[in-house]
Enzyme design. Sequence first.
Site, PDB file in Angstrom:
ATOM      1  N   CYS A  13       0.853  -1.191   0.000  1.00 40.81           N
ATOM      2  CA  CYS A  13       0.000   0.000   0.000  1.00 40.81           C
ATOM      3  C   CYS A  13       0.891   1.245   0.000  1.00 40.81           C
ATOM      4  O   CYS A  13       1.784   1.371   0.839  1.00 40.81           O
ATOM      5  CB  CYS A  13      -0.894  -0.021   1.238  1.00 40.81           C
ATOM      6  N   ASP A  14       0.657   2.155  -0.926  1.00 43.77           N
ATOM      7  CA  ASP A  14       1.481   3.369  -1.016  1.00 43.77           C
ATOM      8  C   ASP A  14       1.451   4.174   0.278  1.00 43.77           C
ATOM      9  O   ASP A  14       2.484   4.684   0.713  1.00 43.77           O
ATOM     10  CB  ASP A  14       1.010   4.255  -2.173  1.00 43.77           C
TER      11      ASP A  14
END
Length: 121
Positions: A13-14
């Site tokens: 997940c960024d």
Amino acid sequence: MTTLPTLYGIPNCDTVRKARAWLAERGVEVRFHDFKKAGVQPAQLERWIAAAGWQKLLKRQGTTWRKLDAAAQATVIDAASAAALLRAHPSAIKRPVVEWSEAADDVTVGFAPEDWARRLG
């Protein structure tokens, strides 16, 4: 000895990556819990809902939520129904969730650098 904060999320997940990098840049050691692989205990999910609210914890902008059919989405009307959906679809949890201490209400949802900086003093 104080307990390390625990950061819950998904490694790819960024936002989780940004949060982990931000903490590392400041020398803050945290435990990482991949809730997609290791899951989230029901009691823990209840703690997060009590601390932050189910509306904040449920990531309605994400792919997981958008892939649910309208009928499934419509069943989420309160904390209990949100908890059931989040147990079945942990990717619908807004990330990261951080338990800063053992205190039941010491939980944040999402990456908020200003708030985190205040917490870290």
